[in-house]
Design a protein around this motif. Structure first.
Motif, PDB file in Angstrom:
ATOM      1  N   GLY A  85       0.836  -1.182  -0.048  1.00 37.89           N
ATOM      2  CA  GLY A  85       0.013  -0.014  -0.099  1.00 37.89           C
ATOM      3  C   GLY A  85       0.890   1.286   0.019  1.00 37.89           C
ATOM      4  N   GLY A  86       0.159   2.412   0.160  1.00 40.03           N
ATOM      5  CA  GLY A  86       1.068   3.691   0.331  1.00 40.03           C
ATOM      6  C   GLY A  86       0.736   4.274  -0.995  1.00 40.03           C
ATOM      7  N   MET A  87       1.520   5.446  -1.265  1.00 40.78           N
ATOM      8  CA  MET A  87       1.445   6.455  -2.553  1.00 40.78           C
ATOM      9  C   MET A  87       2.220   5.836  -3.529  1.00 40.78           C
ATOM     10  SD  MET A  87       0.755   9.109  -0.754  1.00 40.78           S
ATOM     11  CE  MET A  87       0.584  10.079  -2.394  1.00 40.78           C
ATOM     12  N   ASP A  88       1.000   5.099  -4.540  1.00 42.77           N
ATOM     13  CA  ASP A  88       1.150   4.318  -5.858  1.00 42.77           C
ATOM     14  C   ASP A  88       0.155   4.844  -6.623  1.00 42.77           C
ATOM     15  OD1 ASP A  88      -0.696   3.158  -4.588  1.00 42.77           O
ATOM     16  OD2 ASP A  88       0.232   1.233  -4.449  1.00 42.77           O
ATOM     17  N   ALA A  89      -0.483   5.692  -6.470  1.00 47.79           N
ATOM     18  CA  ALA A  89      -1.682   6.129  -7.373  1.00 47.79           C
ATOM     19  C   ALA A  89      -2.556   5.024  -7.409  1.00 47.79           C
ATOM     20  CB  ALA A  89      -1.180   6.580  -8.900  1.00 47.79           C
ATOM     21  N   SER A  90      -2.932   4.115  -6.794  1.00 50.59           N
ATOM     22  CA  SER A  90      -3.822   3.080  -6.917  1.00 50.59           C
ATOM     23  C   SER A  90      -5.333   3.631  -6.752  1.00 50.59           C
ATOM     24  CB  SER A  90      -3.656   1.967  -5.743  1.00 50.59           C
ATOM     25  OG  SER A  90      -3.795   2.462  -4.387  1.00 50.59           O
ATOM     26  N   ILE A  91      -5.410   4.780  -6.184  1.00 48.34           N
ATOM     27  CA  ILE A  91      -6.744   5.541  -5.859  1.00 48.34           C
ATOM     28  C   ILE A  91      -7.323   5.683  -7.301  1.00 48.34           C
ATOM     29  CG2 ILE A  91      -5.923   7.927  -5.775  1.00 48.34           C
ATOM     30  CD1 ILE A  91      -8.141   6.920  -3.180  1.00 48.34           C
ATOM     31  N   ARG A  92      -6.709   5.559  -8.276  1.00 45.09           N
ATOM     32  CA  ARG A  92      -7.525   5.944  -9.861  1.00 45.09           C
ATOM     33  C   ARG A  92      -8.092   4.854  -9.943  1.00 45.09           C
ATOM     34  NH1 ARG A  92      -2.443   3.741 -10.772  1.00 45.09           N
ATOM     35  NH2 ARG A  92      -2.073   2.429 -12.712  1.00 45.09           N
ATOM     36  N   PHE A  93      -8.081   3.491  -9.525  1.00 45.17           N
ATOM     37  CA  PHE A  93      -8.897   2.445  -9.894  1.00 45.17           C
ATOM     38  C   PHE A  93     -10.223   2.465  -9.386  1.00 45.17           C
ATOM     39  CE2 PHE A  93      -4.572   0.677  -9.988  1.00 45.17           C
ATOM     40  CZ  PHE A  93      -4.460   0.421 -11.398  1.00 45.17           C
ATOM     41  N   ALA A  94     -11.353   2.294  -9.972  1.00 38.67           N
ATOM     42  CA  ALA A  94     -12.639   2.430  -9.551  1.00 38.67           C
ATOM     43  C   ALA A  94     -12.852   1.433  -8.468  1.00 38.67           C
ATOM     44  CB  ALA A  94     -13.542   1.950 -10.734  1.00 38.67           C
ATOM     45  N   GLU A  95     -12.199   0.310  -8.359  1.00 38.23           N
ATOM     46  CA  GLU A  95     -12.138  -0.486  -7.197  1.00 38.23           C
ATOM     47  C   GLU A  95     -12.079   0.162  -5.835  1.00 38.23           C
ATOM     48  OE1 GLU A  95      -9.589  -4.164  -7.541  1.00 38.23           O
ATOM     49  OE2 GLU A  95     -10.126  -4.576  -5.316  1.00 38.23           O
ATOM     50  N   GLU A  96     -11.171   0.872  -5.791  1.00 33.89           N
ATOM     51  CA  GLU A  96     -10.826   1.811  -4.577  1.00 33.89           C
ATOM     52  C   GLU A  96     -11.882   2.908  -4.578  1.00 33.89           C
ATOM     53  OE1 GLU A  96      -6.931   3.111  -3.305  1.00 33.89           O
ATOM     54  OE2 GLU A  96      -6.068   1.213  -4.129  1.00 33.89           O
ATOM     55  N   GLN A  97     -12.220   3.429  -5.508  1.00 33.51           N
ATOM     56  CA  GLN A  97     -13.077   4.725  -5.212  1.00 33.51           C
ATOM     57  C   GLN A  97     -14.509   4.317  -5.053  1.00 33.51           C
ATOM     58  OE1 GLN A  97     -12.856   7.105  -9.030  1.00 33.51           O
ATOM     59  NE2 GLN A  97     -10.686   7.400  -8.773  1.00 33.51           N
ATOM     60  N   VAL A  98     -14.592   3.220  -5.220  1.00 34.37           N
ATOM     61  CA  VAL A  98     -16.407   2.683  -4.803  1.00 34.37           C
ATOM     62  C   VAL A  98     -16.335   2.439  -3.509  1.00 34.37           C
ATOM     63  CG1 VAL A  98     -16.881   2.199  -7.186  1.00 34.37           C
ATOM     64  CG2 VAL A  98     -16.184   0.100  -5.539  1.00 34.37           C
ATOM     65  N   ARG A  99     -15.327   2.335  -2.828  1.00 35.00           N
ATOM     66  CA  ARG A  99     -15.387   1.932  -1.452  1.00 35.00           C
ATOM     67  C   ARG A  99     -15.923   2.949  -0.326  1.00 35.00           C
ATOM     68  NH1 ARG A  99      -9.171  -0.439  -1.334  1.00 35.00           N
ATOM     69  NH2 ARG A  99      -9.574  -2.258  -2.524  1.00 35.00           N
ATOM     70  N   PRO A 100     -16.814   2.708   0.551  1.00 38.48           N
ATOM     71  CA  PRO A 100     -17.322   3.580   1.309  1.00 38.48           C
ATOM     72  C   PRO A 100     -16.204   4.881   2.031  1.00 38.48           C
ATOM     73  CG  PRO A 100     -18.297   1.564   2.066  1.00 38.48           C
ATOM     74  CD  PRO A 100     -17.268   1.393   0.956  1.00 38.48           C
ATOM     75  N   GLU A 101     -15.011   3.999   2.220  1.00 35.41           N
ATOM     76  CA  GLU A 101     -13.787   4.924   2.950  1.00 35.41           C
ATOM     77  C   GLU A 101     -13.607   5.928   1.934  1.00 35.41           C
ATOM     78  OE1 GLU A 101     -11.209   1.663   3.543  1.00 35.41           O
ATOM     79  OE2 GLU A 101      -9.906   2.119   1.887  1.00 35.41           O
ATOM     80  N   ASN A 102     -13.814   5.719   0.787  1.00 33.57           N
ATOM     81  CA  ASN A 102     -13.431   6.757  -0.394  1.00 33.57           C
ATOM     82  C   ASN A 102     -14.510   7.606  -0.843  1.00 33.57           C
ATOM     83  OD1 ASN A 102     -10.588   6.485  -0.204  1.00 33.57           O
ATOM     84  ND2 ASN A 102     -11.015   4.634  -1.474  1.00 33.57           N
ATOM     85  N   ALA A 103     -15.429   7.762   0.171  1.00 33.91           N
ATOM     86  CA  ALA A 103     -16.815   8.650  -0.686  1.00 33.91           C
ATOM     87  C   ALA A 103     -16.409   9.877  -1.086  1.00 33.91           C
ATOM     88  CB  ALA A 103     -17.741   8.711   0.621  1.00 33.91           C
ATOM     89  N   GLY A 104     -17.143  10.258  -2.167  1.00 29.59           N
ATOM     90  CA  GLY A 104     -17.015  11.570  -2.617  1.00 29.59           C
ATOM     91  C   GLY A 104     -16.117  11.660  -4.118  1.00 29.59           C
TER      92      GLY A 104
END
Ligand code: HEM
Ligand SMILES: *[C@@H]1O[C@H](CO)[C@@H](O)[C@H](O)[C@H]1NC(C)=O
Ligand SMILES: *[C@@H]1O[C@H](CO)[C@@H](O)[C@H](O)[C@H]1NC(C)=O
Ligand SMILES: *[C@@H]1O[C@H](CO)[C@@H](O)[C@H](O)[C@H]1NC(C)=O
Ligand SMILES: *[C@@H]1O[C@H](CO)[C@@H](O)[C@H](O)[C@H]1NC(C)=O
Ligand SMILES: *[C@@H]1O[C@H](CO)[C@@H](O)[C@H](O)[C@H]1NC(C)=O
Ligand SMILES: *[C@@H]1O[C@H](CO)[C@@H](O)[C@H](O)[C@H]1NC(C)=O
Length: 531
Positions: A85-104
Motif C-alpha cells: 500500500g501507500g503512495m502508488d496512485a492506486s486510488i485511480r482504480f474504480a475498485e478503490e473509489q467505490v469503497r465507502p472509505e473513499n466516499a465523494g
C-alpha cells in the motif's frame, strides 16, 4: 522556524548535475510554478479557494482540499508490517473509489486535474504528491521537502482508510498500521483539516444542507479559513469557537476529530494554537513523511532542489550542412536586470570554443512569489537558431553572467549531437497524416539500434514508451547521402501517424545501454515533402 531555515539552506547547497532527464523533469514541475515556462499546478490554486466541477465554478470547496485529502487516502492503505500500500496512485482504480472509505468525487477530480502533469519521468503517484505540495506552499503553508520516483501500482490496494464513524481505538490502530504514533495522528489530522470541510452531498448524516449562496458546494468547513494552510483549526479548537462538523457535529458517533484532537488531553492542539511556526514546521515534517510512504522496494530520489543554472529545451537539428542549436537557460534566484550581460559559450569536438550573447526571455516565480528565476534565450526573432558546423559539432555549454562562468564547476552542461532530427523530414499527406522522419546519426558513433520513442499509456493508465525501429541507411531506398557529411540519415515512414504526437529518439549502443534524446518533434513540425 529552525526547520524552515534549514530547508532554505538545503535549497542552496544541494543540487544534481544537469542533464538528468528524470530529475530535470521533477525539478521543473516542482519549481517552475508561475510565469515563463510554468507548469499547470499553481494555476489550479489561484485563488486557493478555486474549485470547478464539470466546468461550473462552485464556492465553499477547493482544489487544494481535494488534493490533500486524496494524498491521505492514497497513503492510508499502507501496512508498515508488510510494506504494501501507500503512495502508488492506486486510488485511480474504480475498485478503490467505490469503497465507502473513499466516499465523494474528490479522487476522480484530483486525478483528472493532475494527470496532465504526468509523463515518462513523473509518475501519477509523483503528481498526486506534487499537487498538494505546491498547493500548500502557495496557500500559506510551509515548503515541504519533495522526493520523486514513486511507482504507479497496477491494481487496487487493500482497504484501510479511517472513517469518521470508527472509535478512537480503531483510529489509533489504523495510524499505527500506516506508521504513525498517536501524537503523529493528531498532528496529521490537524494538518489535513486546516483545509476544506465535509460536504453535505457526500456525508448527509454529518452535514445538513447549508443553503448558503457563498457556499454552493454545501461544505461545512473545519475552520474559518478553509483555503488557507494555517493553525486556525487549532486556535478555534482550543478556544471552543470551532465549527468543525466532526468536532461539534450533532451525531457524536461521527465526531472523530473531537476524539482524536482530545486524545492526549489537548496537548498537541494547544501547542499548535500557541505557535503558528510550530504548526507549520510539524506539518512540513509529518506531510513529508506521509508523501514518502511508498510500497516497500520503491526507491525515491534524493531531495529535489532547484538547480542554480539549468538549460531548458535544448534542441539540435541537422539542416543539410548546418547544425541548428536552440534553447534557453534558467537562472534561479534572479530577477530581471537590463544591464546584466549573459553569454552562451560552447565547446566542439575539435577543441573549438564559441560564444554568443543571450537575450532575456522572461521571469518565473515559485512559492507565492518567494523565489524568482530569470530565463535567457539562445535565439532571437532575427537569429532563430545558432548555426553550427556539423563536423565540429558540440560537446558542452557554459554560461557567463556578468563575467562569472557557470559551468557546473568546470564540467559544463553536456549536449549530445550523436542523433538529431533532420529537417529533411517531411509529411507526404496531411489527412490522414503520413510522412517520414529522418534522423541524422553521427558516423563515428554508429549505434546498434535507433528508434522513435512515443509516450503512450498501458492497460492500467501507466505511461510507457512505445519504440518503433528506424532503418539504417543500408536498408533505405531512394535517399542520397552526402558522402562528406559527418552524419548519415536513418529514416522511418509513418503511416496513419497522429499529427500531434511528439517523438523523441532512442538509441541502443553496442554494449546494450539505452539512451534517449531530449529533442521532441512532431511530424506536423515539418513541411510537405517535395514531389
Ligand atoms: C481519522 C482520520 C480522518 C478521518 C476520519 C477523516 C475524515 C474526513 C471526512 C469525512 C472528510 C469530508 C470529505 C468530503 O466531504 O468530501 C474529510 C475531509 C478532508 N480530509 Fe480528512 N479525515 C481524516 C484524516 C485526514 C488526514 C490525516 C488528512 C491529511 C493529512 C486529511 C485531509 C482532509 C482534507 C484536506 C479534507 C477536505 C477535503 C475537501 O475539502 O475537499 N484527513 N476528512
Ligand atoms: C499488515 O501486514 C501484516 C503482515 O503481513 C498482517 O499480519 C496484517 O494483517 C496486515 N494488516 C492489515 C490491516 O491488512
Ligand atoms: C456572502 O459573501 C459576501 C461577500 O463576502 C457577504 O457580503 C455576504 O454577507 C455573504 N452572504 C452570506 C449569506 O453569508
Ligand atoms: C450517527 O451516526 C452513525 C454512524 O454513521 C449512525 O449509525 C447513526 O444512525 C447516527 N445517529 C443519528 C441519530 O443520526
Ligand atoms: C479539549 O478541548 C476541547 C475543545 O476545546 C474541550 O471541550 C475539552 O474539554 C478539552 N479537554 C481537556 C482535557 O482539556
Ligand atoms: C538570492 O540572490 C540574492 C541577491 O543576489 C542573494 O543576496 C541571496 O543570498 C540569494 N539567495 C539564495 C537563496 O541563493
Ligand atoms: C556535404 O557536406 C559537407 C560537410 O557538411 C558540405 O561542406 C558540403 O557542401 C556538402 N555537399 C553537398 C553537395 O551538399
Amino acid at each position: 522556524m529552525l526547520r524552515l531555515q534549514l530547508f532554505t539552506y538545503l535549497l542552496i547547497v544541494s543540487a544534481y548535475k544537469w542533464p538528468s532527464p528524470q530529475l530535470d523533469a521533477l525539478e521543473a514541475v516542482r519549481f517552475d510554478q508561475n510565469g515563463h515556462n510554468a507548469g499547470q499546478i499553481a494555476g489550479f490554486v489561484q485563488p486557493c479557494s478555486k474549485f470547478f466541477l464539470g466546468g461550473i465554478e462552485r464556492t465553499g470547496r477547493s482544489n487544494v482540499g481535494d488534493w490533500l485529502r486524496t494524498a491521505f487516502h492514497e497513503m492510508a492503505t499502507y501496512n508498515i508490517s508488510d510494506g504494501t500500500g501507500g503512495m502508488d496512485a492506486s486510488i485511480r482504480f474504480a475498485e478503490e473509489q467505490v469503497r465507502p472509505e473513499n466516499a465523494g468525487d474528490a479522487f476522480p477530480n484530483t486525478i483528472g486535474l493532475l494527470f496532465g502533469v504526468t509523463n515518462r519521468y513523473v509518475s501519477m503517484a509523483d503528481s498526486l504528491v506534487l499537487g498538494p505540495i505546491i498547493a500548500i506552499e502557495n496557500c500559506g503553508g510551509p515548503e515541504i521537502e519533495f522526493h520523486g520516483g514513486r511507482v504507479d501500482a497496477d491494481k487496487a490496494n487493500k482497504p484501510g482508510v479511517p472513517q469518521p464513524g470508527q472509535d478512537l481505538k480503531a483510529h489509533i490502530a489504523s495510524f499505527a498500521r500506516q506508521g504513525f504514533s498517536q501524537t503523529e495522528m493528531i498532528s496529521l489530522v490537524a494538518c489535513g483539516h486546516t483545509f476544506g470541510g465535509v460536504q453535505h452531498e457526500t456525508f448527509p448524516n454529518i452535514v445538513p444542507e447549508l443553503n448558503d449562496p457563498n457556499n454552493t458546494a454545501s461544505v461545512a468547513h473545519f475552520d474559518s479559513t478553509f483555503a488557507k494552510f494555517d493553525n486556525t483549526i487549532a486556535v478555534e479548537y482550543v478556544s471552543g469557537t470551532i465549527k468543525d462538523p466532526m468536532v461539534v457535529g450533532f451525531n457524536d458517533t461521527t465526531n472523530s476529530d473531537r476524539r482524536i484532537f482530545g486524545s492526549d488531553g489537548n496537548a498537541t492542539m494547544r501547542a499548535f494554537a500557541k505557535s503558528p511556526e510550530h504548526f507549520q514546521s510539524t506539518c512540513a515534517d509529518m506531510l513529508a513523511r506521509m508523501f514518502d510512504t511508498v510500497p516497500r522496494g520503491v526507491q525515491l530520489t534524493h531531495s529535489i532542489t532547484p538547480l542554480p543554472v539549468k538549460p531548458h529545451n535544448i534542441q539540435l537539428t541537422l539542416d543539410a550542412n548546418t547544425l541548428r542549436l536552440s534553447g534557453e537557460v534558467r537562472f534561479w534566484n534572479m530577477t530581471e536586470n537590463t544591464k546584466r550581460k549573459v553569454l552562451l559559450r560552447w565547446d566542439d569536438h575539435a577543441g573549438g570554443m564559441h560564444h554568443t550573447t543571450l537575450g532575456f526571455a522572461g521571469l518565473s516565480t515559485a512559492v507565492a512569489g518567494r523565489y524568482s528565476a530569470a530565463w535567457y534565450s539562445f535565439n532571437t526573432p532575427e537569429t532563430p537558431f545558432q548555426a553550427l558546423d556539423p563536423t565540429a559539432g558540440i560537446t558542452r555549454l557554459r554560461f557567463v553572467v556578468d563575467g562569472r562562468t557557470e559551468d557546473q564547476h568546470g564540467v559544463g552542461f553536456a549536449v549530445q549531437d550523436n542523433v538529431v532530427f533532420s529537417t529533411s523530414s517531411c509529411a507526404t499527406t496531411q489527412n490522414p497524416f503520413a510522412g517520414h522522419l529522418d534522423v541524422a546519426v553521427r558516423n563515428e558513433r554508429q549505434p546498434k539500434r535507433v528508434y522513435l520513442e512515443q509516450e503512450t499509456v498501458d492497460s492500467v493508465q501507466r505511461i510507457t514508451i512505445q519504440e518503433t525501429d528506424i532503418s539504417s541507411p543500408a536498408h533505405r531506398h531512394g535517399a542520397s547521402a552526402n558522402a562528406s557529411s559527418p552524419y548519415s540519415i536513418w529514416s522511418i515512414d509513418l503511416v496513419d501517424a497522429q499529427k500531434f504526437v511528439a517523438y523523441t529518439i532512442g538509441l541502443e549502443l553496442e554494449d546494450g545501454k539505452k539512451f534517449s534524446t531530449n529533442d521532441q518533434h512532431r511530424l506536423v513540425d515539418f513541411p510537405l515533402c517535395a514531389t
